[in-house]
Design an enzyme around this catalytic site. Structure first.
Site, short mmCIF file in Angstrom:
data_model
loop_
_atom_site.label_atom_id
_atom_site.label_comp_id
_atom_site.label_asym_id
_atom_site.label_seq_id
_atom_site.Cartn_x
_atom_site.Cartn_y
_atom_site.Cartn_z
N LYS A 137 -11.93 -2.13 7.77
CA LYS A 137 -11.22 -3.12 8.58
C LYS A 137 -11.66 -2.99 10.04
O LYS A 137 -12.29 -3.88 10.57
CB LYS A 137 -9.72 -2.95 8.42
CG LYS A 137 -9.30 -3.20 6.98
CD LYS A 137 -8.00 -2.53 6.63
CE LYS A 137 -7.81 -2.41 5.14
NZ LYS A 137 -7.94 -3.67 4.41
N TRP B 134 0.83 -1.22 0.00
CA TRP B 134 0.00 0.00 0.00
C TRP B 134 0.85 1.25 0.00
O TRP B 134 0.52 2.23 -0.67
CB TRP B 134 -0.99 -0.03 1.18
CG TRP B 134 -1.92 -1.19 1.02
CD1 TRP B 134 -1.96 -2.32 1.77
CD2 TRP B 134 -2.89 -1.36 -0.03
NE1 TRP B 134 -2.91 -3.18 1.27
CE2 TRP B 134 -3.49 -2.62 0.17
CE3 TRP B 134 -3.32 -0.58 -1.10
CZ2 TRP B 134 -4.50 -3.12 -0.67
CZ3 TRP B 134 -4.32 -1.06 -1.93
CH2 TRP B 134 -4.89 -2.32 -1.71
N ASP C 74 -1.20 6.55 7.19
CA ASP C 74 -2.28 5.67 6.75
C ASP C 74 -2.51 4.68 7.88
O ASP C 74 -1.67 3.83 8.16
CB ASP C 74 -1.84 4.95 5.46
CG ASP C 74 -2.85 3.92 4.98
OD1 ASP C 74 -3.86 3.70 5.68
OD2 ASP C 74 -2.62 3.33 3.91
N1 PMP Z 1 -3.89 1.23 3.02
C1 PMP Z 1 -3.88 0.08 3.71
C2 PMP Z 1 -2.97 -0.06 4.89
C3 PMP Z 1 -4.72 -0.96 3.32
O1 PMP Z 1 -4.71 -2.11 4.00
C4 PMP Z 1 -5.58 -0.79 2.21
C5 PMP Z 1 -6.56 -1.85 1.75
N2 PMP Z 1 -6.43 -3.09 2.13
C6 PMP Z 1 -5.52 0.41 1.51
C7 PMP Z 1 -4.68 1.41 1.95
C8 PMP Z 1 -6.40 0.64 0.31
O2 PMP Z 1 -7.70 0.83 0.75
P1 PMP Z 1 -8.91 1.07 -0.25
O3 PMP Z 1 -9.24 -0.24 -0.85
O4 PMP Z 1 -9.98 1.60 0.69
O5 PMP Z 1 -8.50 2.08 -1.26
#
Ligand code: PMP
Length: 375
Positions: A210, A117, A186
């Site tokens: 989550k 990510w 994040d």
């Molecule tokens: N950051 C983290 C730490 C994640 O775990 C995720 C998704 N698993 C994201 C960003 C991306 O999230 P989204 O699908 O809501 O764009």
């Protein structure tokens, strides 16, 4: 059997039992919250209109939004120096919006790359401006988060972006990195899994799906001074300060997702708050880590010990075939969602706040039995 042939919702729920859902997200929600939502879908606050059907500018949603923000502040002990607001586009859209709002031309932003990510955040950041990869975790297969000594900050960075918990690799930052630049985190996969350490941060954000609710909404918390520091003109829906100023209603917000998040905040408060969450999460994770420590010839934990996540545990058996057998056997015992991310293979147990301790006990017991029969 169709739902129409059942005399009541309770009967339907009794006949359709739930399994342990280890999904990384969307993920397990608190049962109390799901039951409350079932009622509020029909009629909320005695209005005769369900939450999905209320105008985002009506009194009922005013109340949902106000309570959601107030409860979010109570859970996180958030002072009024910080704005709390809700945005769309998932956490991924924030990868672009953050540099668009706060990385001026001619400046550099620092990013620590600790997993898929953050890697995506870096790629999107580079579309907008100059990015310094201050730590490159790809060289160690993302098996740890960096100590401050491993982070090479640039001079006068516009901000430092990092991810508190790496959902895929199962690593976490024991403490926020030190920097003189504004710090942006994040927190998608560990927000409110314990007390929120907001003070060192200029801004944090977290996709809801989550620890906070369903997908479709992102919680943002930003220092008001930082919010004001947007560095360029942008279309209004891309400006954090404008969304915050309009109380997250610059356009039609994801009303149901905000409602659900509000219910999850109320649940955290009822359960005793983030200290209680932290205690429970540590105990739950320990059940699983302990088995693997004991059976370390069979199970490999990806994360180095000092930065193991309490939320996502990524592990492998000695072979990919055994991993497949592990996952199939777990499914037969009512444990779903254990397959690791497609980039890593192996297994991943995601055990967020709402995931029950009994599910961790069941997994630990299964892990022991599986190693005995396949080791
Ligand atoms: N950051 C983290 C730490 C994640 O775990 C995720 C998704 N698993 C994201 C960003 C991306 O999230 P989204 O699908 O809501 O764009």
């Amino acid at each position: 059997m169709t739902t129409a042939s059942l005399s009541s919702l309770d009967e339907f729920m009794t006949q359709n039992s739930r399994v342990y859902n280890f999904s990384a997200g969307p993920a397990t929600l608190p049962e109390d919250v799901i039951r409350q939502a079932q009622q509020d879908l029909w009629s909320i606050f005695g209005t005769g209109i369900g939450i999905l059907e209320h105008s985002h500018r009506g009194k009922a949603f005013d109340r949902v939004l106000e309570e959601c923000e107030a409860d979010c502040r109570a859970v996180g002990n958030i002072s009024d120096d910080y704005g709390v607001f809700f945005v769309q586009g998932g956490a991924t859209t924030q990868f672009a919006l953050i540099p668009m709002n706060y990385l001026p031309d001619g400046r550099t932003a620092d990013y620590t790359d600790t997993g898929l990510w953050t890697n995506k955040a870096i790629k999107d950041g580079k579309v907008v401006g100059d990015i310094n990869v201050a730590f490159d975790g790809s060289t160690c297969d993302y098996d740890h988060t960096p100590s401050d000594d491993e982070i090479n900050c640039s001079d006068n960075a516009a901000f430092l972006h990092y991810c508190t918990n790496n959902t895929i690799y199962g690593t976490t930052f024991p403490a926020p990195p030190k920097t003189s630049a504004p710090l942006i985190a994040d927190m998608s996969s560990d927000i409110y899994s314990g007390p929120l350490n907001l003070k060192p941060h200029a801004m944090i954000y977290a996709g809801a799906q989550k620890n906070l609710g369903p997908s479709g909404v992102v919680l943002c918390i930003a220092h008001r001074e930082f919010l004001k520091s947007r560095c360029r003109e942008l279309p209004s829906m891309l400006c954090y300060d404008k969304i915050e100023a309009k109380e997250s209603r610059l356009n039609t917000p994801p009303t149901f997702a905000i409602y659900m998040m509000g219910q999850v905040f109320k649940w955290i408060l009822r359960e005793g708050g983030t200290e209680v969450m932290a205690q429970r999460n540590a105990e739950k994770a320990k059940l699983i880590y302990d088995v693997m420590e004991e059976l370390s010839d069979f199970y490999h934990i990806h994360a180095q010990p000092h930065c193991r996540s309490m939320m996502n545990i990524h592990f492998k058996t000695p072979s990919a075939d055994l991993d497949d057998a592990f996952i199939a056997g777990a499914a037969a015992e009512g444990m779903d969602g254990l397959r690791g991310h497609r980039n890593t293979g192996g297994m991943r147990a995601s055990i967020y706040n709402a995931f029950p301790r009994a599910g961790c006990e069941a997994l630990a017991q299964y892990m022991r039995a599986f190693a005995t029969s396949h080791g």
